[in-house]
Design an enzyme around this catalytic site. Structure first.
Site, PDB file in Angstrom:
ATOM      1  CE  LYS A  49      -4.154  -1.717   5.333  1.00 37.08           C
ATOM      2  NZ  LYS A  49      -3.954  -2.029   5.521  1.00 37.08           N
ATOM      3  CE  LYS A  85       0.126  -1.621   4.476  1.00 40.74           C
ATOM      4  NZ  LYS A  85       0.062  -3.248   5.106  1.00 40.74           N
ATOM      5  CB  VAL A 134      -7.202  -1.413   0.173  1.00 41.59           C
ATOM      6  CG1 VAL A 134      -8.026  -0.484   0.879  1.00 41.59           C
ATOM      7  CG2 VAL A 134      -6.530  -0.265  -0.600  1.00 41.59           C
ATOM      8  CD  GLU A 182      -9.089  -6.379  -4.771  1.00 42.29           C
ATOM      9  OE1 GLU A 182      -9.809  -6.130  -6.466  1.00 42.29           O
ATOM     10  OE2 GLU A 182     -10.037  -5.326  -4.313  1.00 42.29           O
TER      11      GLU A 182
HETATM   12  N1  HSE Z   1      -0.875  -3.655  10.176  1.00 43.42           N
HETATM   13  C1  HSE Z   1      -1.789  -3.777   9.265  1.00 43.42           C
HETATM   14  C2  HSE Z   1      -3.541  -3.930   9.805  1.00 43.42           C
HETATM   15  C3  HSE Z   1      -1.901  -4.914   8.096  1.00 43.42           C
HETATM   16  O1  HSE Z   1      -3.376  -3.812  10.801  1.00 43.42           O
HETATM   17  O2  HSE Z   1      -4.581  -4.018   9.359  1.00 43.42           O
HETATM   18  C4  HSE Z   1      -2.803  -4.950   6.894  1.00 43.42           C
HETATM   19  O3  HSE Z   1      -2.352  -4.055   6.186  1.00 43.42           O
END
Ligand code: HSE
Length: 409
Positions: free
Chosen positions: A200, A100, A127, A124
């Site tokens: 994201k 990301k 996010v 894909e």
């Molecule tokens: N560290 C991220 C989370 C992992 O906790 O959602 C996925 O991007």
């Protein structure tokens, strides 16, 4: 046969290799041709894997192999991922990434390069992990203008907030538990400070608005300041506290994009997205609200999204015309001061109802069990961020602001 190379054999990369090995037949059927993982770039050795002989430590072994059509970048971080991806696209190879940071910082540029070379740059998995969100946005919702996105985009912070809400754990204890369970990193800053969620929402906003939204343009506030007192007031008033990534078209043609904790009313489905799950609510002009829910992280959920991109590319003969956005200058994101919300405030000090009414106008007073006599909490009407700051100034120095959280409207 379509030859695929992996760059990075960490959590996501090893999941991709596993799915390509275990689901050879069904993937061949769906892709129209067998998919074969021909090379894996990693500085470490993995002698126990069934594909131990395919590892390399040299990126050139992938770049110079013209039989490799698709490269998966699962190294994470901006460098050298950016240089490697650029080189792969430059060689006419399609690239799939779960990274990301790379897409949020360099998406417009890499999409343009992919178009120039008539290949694809797909992401894909960047996010929502295993949740299909990118492809639904640009293909399934092609007939829509997407006006607003509200997302719980980070599993770690959602887990911490859920523990605070449901088990009344302090932030620090909930964070320690998240680390113990392997959800939060040893250094949890990117999750807890909203940086991951910011990347994201930048990707989703760029796709929705057709112009690149850069992380540096987005006001980002994490969850370190949230207390059990704030959570208690929210619950009694009918709200859950969530870390929300928000992107919204404004009437002046600019866009609101921010990451911040928010009070989410129980009537909103996002209030019921708990634990490490992610949820995204899209507001589109033809469909109305569409909700996406699922596992936003983890080896196989994320690898599932990567493999779906590989299958899509295997069947494509040209660059996607719909997964694209333009680069932008500073005119895409409106300044924070113009955003409008209702706010929750928790104050301490010599503050009377008259003084609050003078400052904020009509407010809804709140209560909680054990509220000290010198504590006042309330929800304001809808104000601009600038107006909210002016109201705070009017309170004077003897009033301390203990809590301030936006309401998701
Ligand atoms: N560290 C991220 C989370 C992992 O906790 O959602 C996925 O991007």
């Amino acid at each position: 046969m379509i030859k695929v190379a992996l760059m990075g054999h960490g959590v996501v990369g090893s999941g991709v290799a596993q799915l390509l090995e275990e689901k050879t037949e069904s993937l061949a059927q769906k892709a129209g041709e067998p998919l074969y993982c021909a090379k894996i770039l990693d500085l470490r050795d993995f002698p126990q894997t069934p594909y131990a002989d395919r590892f390399t430590k040299r990126v050139e072994d992938i770049l110079e192999d013209s039989s490799i059509r698709i490269v998966v970048e699962a190294m994470g971080g901006l460098h050298p991922a950016y240089e490697y991806v650029k080189a792969c696209l430059g060689q006419g190879k399609s690239v799939v990434t779960s990274n990301k940071e790379l897409v949020a910082e360099k998406g417009a540029q890499l999409l343009a390069l992919a178009k120039e070379k008539n290949v694809n740059f797909f992401f894909e998995a960047s996010v929502g992990g295993g949740i299909p969100i990118i492809r639904p946005m640009h293909l399934c919702l092609a007939a829509n203008r997407i006006d607003e996105i509200d997302g719980i985009l980070n599993g770690t912070t959602n887990f911490i907030l859920t523990k605070m809400i449901q088990d009344h754990m302090e932030f620090s204890d909930a964070l320690a538990l998240a680390q113990q369970l392997g959800y939060a990193e040893k250094n949890p800053d990117a999750d807890v400070d909203g940086i991951d969620a910011c990347r994201k929402i930048c990707i989703l906003a760029s796709l929705a608005f057709g112009k690149h939204v850069y992380p540096k343009e987005v006001y980002t506030e994490g969850i370190r300041g949230i207390t059990l007192e704030d959570v208690s007031y929210a619950q009694r008033a009918g709200y859950a506290v969530k870390l929300i990534g928000k992107a919204k078209r404004l009437p002046n043609g600019k866009n609101e994009v921010l990451v911040s904790p928010a009070w989410v009313p129980f009537s909103n489905q996002l209030s019921r997205v708990d634990d490490v799950f992610n949820g995204v609510l899209l507001r589109a002009d033809a469909t109305g609200d569409v909700m996406f829910y699922g596992k936003g992280a983890g080896k196989l959920p994320t690898a599932s999204a990567v493999v779906a991109d590989i299958v899509h590319i295997a069947k494509s003969s040209q660059t996607s015309q719909s997964l694209t956005w333009k680069d932008s200058n500073a005119d895409t994101v409106a300044p924070l001061s113009e955003y409008r919300h209702a706010f929750y405030y928790r104050l301490r000090g010599a503050v009377s109802q008259e003084k609050i009414a003078e400052g904020w106008g009509m407010v809804q007073n709140l209560d909680r069990p054990g509220r000290p006599t010198d504590e006042v909490a309330f929800v304001t009407g809808v104000l601009s961020e600038q107006q909210a700051i002016e109201c705070e100034r009017r309170m004077g120095k003897d009033v301390q602001i203990l809590g301030k959280i936006r309401l998701l409207g």
